[in-house]
Design an enzyme around this catalytic site. Structure first.
Site, mmCIF file in Angstrom:
data_model
loop_
_atom_site.group_PDB
_atom_site.id
_atom_site.type_symbol
_atom_site.label_atom_id
_atom_site.label_comp_id
_atom_site.label_asym_id
_atom_site.label_seq_id
_atom_site.Cartn_x
_atom_site.Cartn_y
_atom_site.Cartn_z
ATOM 1 N NE ARG A 112 2.011 5.373 -12.316
ATOM 2 C CZ ARG A 112 1.736 4.292 -13.006
ATOM 3 N NH1 ARG A 112 0.507 3.945 -13.222
ATOM 4 N NH2 ARG A 112 2.724 3.559 -13.496
ATOM 5 C CG ASP A 166 2.490 7.584 -7.524
ATOM 6 O OD1 ASP A 166 2.999 6.772 -6.737
ATOM 7 O OD2 ASP A 166 1.521 7.329 -8.230
ATOM 8 C CG ASP A 174 -7.007 2.596 -3.674
ATOM 9 O OD1 ASP A 174 -5.771 2.568 -3.555
ATOM 10 O OD2 ASP A 174 -7.574 2.814 -4.762
HETATM 11 C C1 UD1 Z 1 -5.191 1.387 -9.823
HETATM 12 C C2 UD1 Z 1 -5.910 2.465 -9.045
HETATM 13 C C3 UD1 Z 1 -5.371 2.562 -7.625
HETATM 14 C C4 UD1 Z 1 -5.439 1.199 -6.961
HETATM 15 C C5 UD1 Z 1 -4.758 0.151 -7.828
HETATM 16 C C6 UD1 Z 1 -4.894 -1.256 -7.269
HETATM 17 C C7 UD1 Z 1 -6.508 4.093 -10.723
HETATM 18 C C8 UD1 Z 1 -6.339 5.475 -11.240
HETATM 19 N N1 UD1 Z 1 -5.733 3.745 -9.705
HETATM 20 O O1 UD1 Z 1 -3.825 1.793 -9.929
HETATM 21 O O2 UD1 Z 1 -6.167 3.492 -6.900
HETATM 22 O O3 UD1 Z 1 -4.782 1.280 -5.717
HETATM 23 O O4 UD1 Z 1 -5.327 0.152 -9.146
HETATM 24 O O5 UD1 Z 1 -6.224 -1.586 -7.084
HETATM 25 O O6 UD1 Z 1 -7.359 3.345 -11.190
HETATM 26 N N2 UD1 Z 1 2.779 -2.734 -11.961
HETATM 27 C C9 UD1 Z 1 3.963 -3.029 -12.595
HETATM 28 N N3 UD1 Z 1 3.992 -3.008 -13.961
HETATM 29 C C10 UD1 Z 1 2.908 -2.699 -14.720
HETATM 30 C C11 UD1 Z 1 1.697 -2.373 -14.057
HETATM 31 C C12 UD1 Z 1 1.656 -2.399 -12.674
HETATM 32 O O7 UD1 Z 1 4.951 -3.318 -11.954
HETATM 33 O O8 UD1 Z 1 2.999 -2.702 -15.960
HETATM 34 C C13 UD1 Z 1 2.734 -2.775 -10.484
HETATM 35 C C14 UD1 Z 1 2.647 -1.377 -9.896
HETATM 36 O O9 UD1 Z 1 3.930 -0.843 -9.702
HETATM 37 C C15 UD1 Z 1 1.936 -1.636 -8.589
HETATM 38 C C16 UD1 Z 1 1.040 -2.831 -8.872
HETATM 39 O O10 UD1 Z 1 1.559 -3.426 -10.054
HETATM 40 O O11 UD1 Z 1 2.847 -1.995 -7.590
HETATM 41 C C17 UD1 Z 1 -0.418 -2.474 -9.044
HETATM 42 O O12 UD1 Z 1 -0.597 -1.686 -10.201
HETATM 43 P P1 UD1 Z 1 -1.988 -1.607 -10.966
HETATM 44 O O13 UD1 Z 1 -2.874 -2.761 -10.551
HETATM 45 O O14 UD1 Z 1 -1.731 -1.444 -12.415
HETATM 46 O O15 UD1 Z 1 -2.631 -0.287 -10.344
HETATM 47 P P2 UD1 Z 1 -2.855 1.121 -11.018
HETATM 48 O O16 UD1 Z 1 -3.613 0.967 -12.297
HETATM 49 O O17 UD1 Z 1 -1.591 1.892 -11.014
#
Ligand code: UD1
Length: 440
Positions: free
Chosen positions: A109, A133, A323
């Site tokens: 991802r 995922d 995490d």
């Molecule tokens: C990153 C990390 C992951 C970690 C997470 C939170 C990487 C590869 N992964 O994931 O290991 O657990 O940060 O610290 O760096 N969301 C939305 N809309 C959006 C963006 C996010 O709804 O446009 C929601 C997601 O569904 C999720 C939450 O926000 O429930 C957190 O997402 P985000 O902070 O963006 O985490 P990741 O970048 O996916």
């Protein structure tokens, strides 16, 4: 070796890797932590923003680095990685393509990290939608809303996000994120550094990995103010230059070793760790009864009794990291007392609790909450990892269970932990990686 399909069924025998763990272990010794996975992958995407040769150091030898390398090659770059030195060298040509294919995005991802650089460099991006995922649906709405505010048109076509920048290039603007999303902050940051004018990212994520990306961008010539804060002000420049950058140490891997010491009533010195990124984690380990001490290049954790159960609430940084939630649930499962764990980031993160229950853990979940009642022992059983951190949590639980536990799905663990079993063995664990024939 070839295994024939089982007659009359859709099941087939395939060769898979597992960990065989004999429990009732006490871990003791030293470990060295590599650069953060969640930073390295993004730093590789950042390289796309400058023509020429970028060097990134302390990049962990994990599958996701191979996937990101392949993605960058398909975009036109030459990429080499040396697992001995942990150095990635990326040669970015003047002209790159703008499509991130589904076959790679579906496997990782974090491929979405190329979205911002592709629009900034080429004015367009076709990036396969990652889909769900094992830890939840993970939307992209904030990435999209932010890019639209910068003037892009965004559509979804045949499973791809198709983004087009305005003719004159991206326009700096003020974006307020509904939630401090790590991914959305990164996309807008990487888009903003080459945009026209100033982009303000308000309610930005403050994770140390974001600060690491900002620091590399500044070395490349970007103008960013507010690094480490929840308001990033990015003033676009015409061009960035390639640099040589070292990845920030992985605080999640470091924290996992801290829990490994506590759960096994052992003593581990964790080298190449940034203690300032782990304050709340240390606080929880101390509440559980461990002694946490700073050492010259990291910290040590020593535990001389059964842990006390500790409540956890996951939140964006500087809150408790999601995490590390499964590892702490594993510790609570054998702790003295009961604890409430609240998960605020990923709805499906408690899926692994069912696997932990197979080891005898007493955990009840209700929506965002898990109530863990510690038991004095766990009993070994075959279990299945559902994601990277769940896998780490299951291995930690297996280390203290009575007897032999087989951990399936270890390809997940390999995505976040470099040669986990070898490091555990050096600390005294009885764990081996084996290839077995299994029904899939
Ligand atoms: C990153 C990390 C992951 C970690 C997470 C939170 C990487 C590869 N992964 O994931 O290991 O657990 O940060 O610290 O760096 N969301 C939305 N809309 C959006 C963006 C996010 O709804 O446009 C929601 C997601 O569904 C999720 C939450 O926000 O429930 C957190 O997402 P985000 O902070 O963006 O985490 P990741 O970048 O996916």
């Amino acid at each position: 070796m070839h295994y024939p399909r089982v007659q009359g069924s859709a099941l087939a025998l395939c060769l898979v890797e597992i960990f065989r763990v004999n429990g009732e272990t006490r871990l003791e010794g030293d470990v060295y932590v590599s650069g953060a996975k969640n930073s390295s992958l993004k730093l590789m995407a950042v390289a796309l923003l400058a023509t020429g040769q970028t060097t990134i150091r302390s990049v962990p030898d994990i599958l996701d680095v191979t996937i990101m390398s392949e993605l960058l090659r398909r975009l036109g770059c030459a990429v080499s990685y040396d697992p001995q030195t942990e150095v990635v060298v990326i040669d970015v040509p003047e002209s790159i393509t703008h499509r991130a294919d589904y076959d790679l995005v579906r496997r990782m991802r974090a491929s979405i990290a190329v979205l911002g650089p592709l629009i900034a460099r080429t004015g367009e991006a076709d990036v396969a939608l990652p889909g769900g995922d094992n830890i939840g649906s993970r939307g992209l709405d904030m990435h999209i809303a932010g890019l639209e505010r910068m003037g892009c048109t965004v559509t979804s076509e045949h499973g791809y996000l198709v983004v087009q920048a305005p003719t004159g290039g991206l326009v700096g603007t003020h974006v307020y994120l509904d939630f401090p999303s790590v991914g959305a902050t990164e996309t807008l940051l990487m888009a903003g550094v080459l945009a026209n004018g100033t982009t303000v990212i308000d309610n930005a994520a403050r994770e140390p990995e974001i600060a690491d990306i900002c620091e590399m961008l500044v070395e490349m010539g970007a103008h960013i103010e507010g690094i480490g804060s929840s308001m990033l002000t990015v003033t676009g420049v015409d061009e960035l230059k390639p640099v040589d950058h070292t990845t920030v140490p992985d605080r999640i891997v470091a924290g996992t070793w801290g829990v490994a010491a506590a759960i096994t009533q052992g003593s581990i010195a964790v080298h190449n760790a940034r203690t300032e990124h782990l304050s709340l984690v240390f606080e929880k380990l101390t509440s559980a009864g461990a002694v946490v001490s700073e050492i010259v290049d990291g910290f040590s954790v020593t535990m001389d009794r059964r842990p006390t159960a500790v409540d956890i609430v996951t939140l964006p940084y500087p809150g408790f990291p999601t995490d590390l939630q499964p590892q702490f649930i594993a510790m609570n499962a054998i702790a003295d007392g009961a604890a409430l764990v609240t998960e605020n980031l990923f709805e499906a993160r408690f899926r692994f609790v069912q696997e932990l229950s197979r080891l005898g853990a007493e955990v009840r979940t209700d929506g965002h909450h898990a109530l863990v009642r510690g038991r004095s022992t766990l009993s070994s059983a075959p279990v299945e990892s559902t994601d990277i951190r769940a896998g780490a949590g299951l291995v930690l639980a297996a280390l203290v269970a009575d007897g032999e536990t087989i951990v399936h799905g270890i390809e997940h663990i390999d995505r976040g932990y470099v040669k986990f079993e070898e490091q555990l063995r050096r600390l005294g664990a009885d764990i081996s990686r084996e290839t077995i024939a299994d029904l899939v």
